[in-house]
Design a protein around this motif. Structure first.
Motif, PDB file in Angstrom:
ATOM      1  N   VAL A   1       0.743  -1.284  -0.185  1.00 57.14           N
ATOM      2  CA  VAL A   1       0.068  -0.114  -0.037  1.00 57.14           C
ATOM      3  C   VAL A   1       0.991   1.341  -0.022  1.00 57.14           C
ATOM      4  O   VAL A   1       2.010   1.172   0.539  1.00 57.14           O
ATOM      5  CB  VAL A   1      -0.921   0.175   1.127  1.00 57.14           C
ATOM      6  CG1 VAL A   1      -0.063  -0.013   2.724  1.00 57.14           C
ATOM      7  CG2 VAL A   1      -2.043   1.210   1.101  1.00 57.14           C
ATOM      8  N   THR A   2       0.438   2.225  -0.662  1.00 58.06           N
ATOM      9  CA  THR A   2       1.207   3.562  -0.623  1.00 58.06           C
ATOM     10  C   THR A   2       0.453   4.586  -0.093  1.00 58.06           C
ATOM     11  O   THR A   2      -0.738   4.856  -0.488  1.00 58.06           O
ATOM     12  CB  THR A   2       1.674   3.930  -2.037  1.00 58.06           C
ATOM     13  OG1 THR A   2       2.283   2.875  -2.829  1.00 58.06           O
ATOM     14  CG2 THR A   2       2.217   5.188  -2.388  1.00 58.06           C
ATOM     15  N   ILE A   3       1.056   5.347   0.670  1.00 56.47           N
ATOM     16  CA  ILE A   3       0.662   6.547   1.235  1.00 56.47           C
ATOM     17  C   ILE A   3       1.336   7.764   0.765  1.00 56.47           C
ATOM     18  O   ILE A   3       2.491   7.990   1.107  1.00 56.47           O
ATOM     19  CB  ILE A   3       0.909   6.513   2.858  1.00 56.47           C
ATOM     20  CG1 ILE A   3      -0.308   5.571   3.525  1.00 56.47           C
ATOM     21  CG2 ILE A   3       0.154   7.766   3.357  1.00 56.47           C
ATOM     22  CD1 ILE A   3      -0.030   5.313   4.993  1.00 56.47           C
ATOM     23  N   THR A   4       0.662   8.623   0.021  1.00 53.96           N
ATOM     24  CA  THR A   4       0.970   9.598  -0.810  1.00 53.96           C
ATOM     25  C   THR A   4       1.259  10.890  -0.117  1.00 53.96           C
ATOM     26  O   THR A   4       0.620  10.910   0.945  1.00 53.96           O
ATOM     27  CB  THR A   4       0.402   9.935  -2.071  1.00 53.96           C
ATOM     28  OG1 THR A   4      -1.018  10.395  -1.844  1.00 53.96           O
ATOM     29  CG2 THR A   4       0.253   8.773  -3.137  1.00 53.96           C
ATOM     30  N   ALA A   5       2.215  11.893  -0.585  1.00 50.70           N
ATOM     31  CA  ALA A   5       2.329  13.345   0.352  1.00 50.70           C
ATOM     32  C   ALA A   5       1.090  13.668   0.469  1.00 50.70           C
ATOM     33  O   ALA A   5       0.034  13.959  -0.310  1.00 50.70           O
ATOM     34  CB  ALA A   5       3.085  14.012  -0.557  1.00 50.70           C
ATOM     35  N   GLY A   6       0.694  14.253   1.725  1.00 50.69           N
ATOM     36  CA  GLY A   6      -0.410  14.858   1.986  1.00 50.69           C
ATOM     37  C   GLY A   6      -1.197  14.002   2.599  1.00 50.69           C
ATOM     38  O   GLY A   6      -2.536  14.494   3.038  1.00 50.69           O
ATOM     39  N   GLN A   7      -1.248  12.651   2.534  1.00 53.28           N
ATOM     40  CA  GLN A   7      -2.068  11.698   2.934  1.00 53.28           C
ATOM     41  C   GLN A   7      -1.945  11.241   4.529  1.00 53.28           C
ATOM     42  O   GLN A   7      -0.662  11.086   4.750  1.00 53.28           O
ATOM     43  CB  GLN A   7      -2.345  10.509   1.936  1.00 53.28           C
ATOM     44  CG  GLN A   7      -3.233  10.907   0.917  1.00 53.28           C
ATOM     45  CD  GLN A   7      -3.518   9.380  -0.117  1.00 53.28           C
ATOM     46  OE1 GLN A   7      -2.541   8.710  -0.111  1.00 53.28           O
ATOM     47  NE2 GLN A   7      -4.790   9.421  -0.499  1.00 53.28           N
ATOM     48  N   THR A   8      -2.850  10.711   5.174  1.00 58.69           N
ATOM     49  CA  THR A   8      -2.415  10.302   6.640  1.00 58.69           C
ATOM     50  C   THR A   8      -2.953   8.629   6.734  1.00 58.69           C
ATOM     51  O   THR A   8      -2.434   8.136   7.597  1.00 58.69           O
ATOM     52  CB  THR A   8      -3.135  10.910   7.687  1.00 58.69           C
ATOM     53  OG1 THR A   8      -4.410  10.987   7.345  1.00 58.69           O
ATOM     54  CG2 THR A   8      -2.556  12.340   7.691  1.00 58.69           C
ATOM     55  N   SER A   9      -3.357   8.161   5.570  1.00 56.70           N
ATOM     56  CA  SER A   9      -3.697   7.020   5.482  1.00 56.70           C
ATOM     57  C   SER A   9      -4.021   6.469   4.165  1.00 56.70           C
ATOM     58  O   SER A   9      -4.281   7.314   3.330  1.00 56.70           O
ATOM     59  CB  SER A   9      -5.060   6.690   6.589  1.00 56.70           C
ATOM     60  OG  SER A   9      -6.372   7.627   5.693  1.00 56.70           O
ATOM     61  N   ALA A  10      -4.423   5.240   4.027  1.00 55.82           N
ATOM     62  CA  ALA A  10      -4.556   4.489   2.767  1.00 55.82           C
ATOM     63  C   ALA A  10      -5.413   3.332   3.211  1.00 55.82           C
ATOM     64  O   ALA A  10      -5.203   2.538   4.096  1.00 55.82           O
ATOM     65  CB  ALA A  10      -3.575   4.414   1.812  1.00 55.82           C
ATOM     66  N   ASP A  11      -6.186   3.127   1.944  1.00 59.14           N
ATOM     67  CA  ASP A  11      -7.016   1.765   2.156  1.00 59.14           C
ATOM     68  C   ASP A  11      -6.614   0.519   1.446  1.00 59.14           C
ATOM     69  O   ASP A  11      -5.870   0.742   0.473  1.00 59.14           O
ATOM     70  CB  ASP A  11      -8.605   1.996   1.735  1.00 59.14           C
ATOM     71  CG  ASP A  11      -9.318   2.818   2.406  1.00 59.14           C
ATOM     72  OD1 ASP A  11      -9.213   3.202   3.691  1.00 59.14           O
ATOM     73  OD2 ASP A  11     -10.290   3.654   1.814  1.00 59.14           O
ATOM     74  N   VAL A  12      -6.575  -0.650   2.262  1.00 60.17           N
ATOM     75  CA  VAL A  12      -6.280  -2.017   1.672  1.00 60.17           C
ATOM     76  C   VAL A  12      -7.802  -2.735   1.189  1.00 60.17           C
ATOM     77  O   VAL A  12      -8.401  -3.058   2.189  1.00 60.17           O
ATOM     78  CB  VAL A  12      -5.527  -2.733   2.516  1.00 60.17           C
ATOM     79  CG1 VAL A  12      -4.969  -4.261   1.740  1.00 60.17           C
ATOM     80  CG2 VAL A  12      -4.144  -1.827   3.083  1.00 60.17           C
ATOM     81  N   VAL A  13      -7.767  -2.952  -0.076  1.00 60.53           N
ATOM     82  CA  VAL A  13      -9.294  -3.762  -0.496  1.00 60.53           C
ATOM     83  C   VAL A  13      -8.804  -5.229  -0.135  1.00 60.53           C
ATOM     84  O   VAL A  13      -7.756  -5.681  -0.984  1.00 60.53           O
ATOM     85  CB  VAL A  13      -9.566  -3.316  -1.734  1.00 60.53           C
ATOM     86  CG1 VAL A  13     -10.764  -4.073  -2.095  1.00 60.53           C
ATOM     87  CG2 VAL A  13      -9.953  -1.827  -2.031  1.00 60.53           C
ATOM     88  N   GLY A  37      10.777   4.043   1.554  1.00 65.38           N
ATOM     89  CA  GLY A  37      10.452   5.421   1.079  1.00 65.38           C
ATOM     90  C   GLY A  37      10.668   6.464   1.983  1.00 65.38           C
ATOM     91  O   GLY A  37      10.785   7.838   1.614  1.00 65.38           O
ATOM     92  N   ASN A  38      10.810   6.515   3.505  1.00 60.48           N
ATOM     93  CA  ASN A  38      10.851   7.473   4.349  1.00 60.48           C
ATOM     94  C   ASN A  38      11.420   6.808   5.655  1.00 60.48           C
ATOM     95  O   ASN A  38      10.976   6.217   6.353  1.00 60.48           O
ATOM     96  CB  ASN A  38       9.479   7.978   4.631  1.00 60.48           C
ATOM     97  CG  ASN A  38       9.741   9.311   5.601  1.00 60.48           C
ATOM     98  OD1 ASN A  38      10.597   9.573   6.093  1.00 60.48           O
ATOM     99  ND2 ASN A  38       8.664  10.197   5.385  1.00 60.48           N
TER     100      ASN A  38
END
Length: 205
Positions: A1-13, A37-38
């Motif tokens: 899963v990738t959390i892009t700049a400006g996001q605090t979360s991401a969904d996994v389907v 990546g960080n």
């Protein structure tokens, strides 16, 4: 899963597959193993690095019926030629795999026995096949029922134990007779298990 700049979360389907198998509740565990990546961000320590959910089965048995093996008969003390097969379906008529089916011989005198455990699971086609079933030594008709949890009524197989070939003759006569009056003597053909051998044809001297 990738959390892009400006996001605090991401969904996994996580896709949940549907089938026609009766199963126990299953658990899915999602665990974060590493971050890339960080270098300034790390994975939280357990148990904060994982989440779980339970998947409840939606397959429920609604009916059970005889598929094959009824009616049939066999000679006493021999196995029935055709296996007893029941089918389990849901309320929409779809055959269900993984259903527990118990076969029970109901005869009080004429009956039989299974070669192994009489509780089996249905296959992917919804069919439950009983172990080999052997008639006992008593003639007569009876039923073997098949049941699955939560379903009423059960279904029944009609079976008959037939006599073996005649192996001896038995004679019966009145305990008393009056002089000058005829009386009857009965000769009965019997098999090795003392059942009347109904198929005998011949002359007794």
């Amino acid at each position: 899963v990738t959390i892009t700049a400006g996001q605090t979360s991401a969904d996994v389907v996580i896709p949940v597959l549907n089938d026609n198998l009766i199963e126990s509740t299953e658990t899915v565990v999602l665990t974060l193993a590493s971050v890339s990546g960080n270098s300034s961000i790390t994975v939280a320590a357990a148990p904060a690095n994982s989440a779980s959910l339970d998947i409840t089965d939606n397959d429920v048995a609604a009916s059970i019926a005889v598929n094959s093996g009824s009616p049939q008969g066999t000679v006493v003390n021999t196995a029935f030629a055709s296996p007893l097969v029941a089918i389990v379906r849901d309320s929409g008529g779809v055959a269900l795999g993984g259903a527990s089916v118990t076969f029970t011989a109901n005869g009080a005198t004429a009956s039989g026995s299974f070669a192994s455990s009489s509780t089996v699971l249905t296959n992917a086609s919804g069919l439950a096949t009983a172990p080999a079933f052997t008639a006992n030594t008593v003639t007569g008709s009876y039923t073997v029922s098949a049941s699955t949890p939560g379903v009423v009524p059960v279904t029944s197989f009609a079976l008959t134990n037939t006599p073996a070939a005649a192996s001896r003759f038995a004679v019966t006569a009145p305990a008393n007779a009056v002089a000058g009056q005829a009386f009857n003597v009965t000769v009965t053909a019997r098999d090795a298990f003392d059942n009347t051998a109904t198929g005998y044809a011949g002359t007794v001297r």
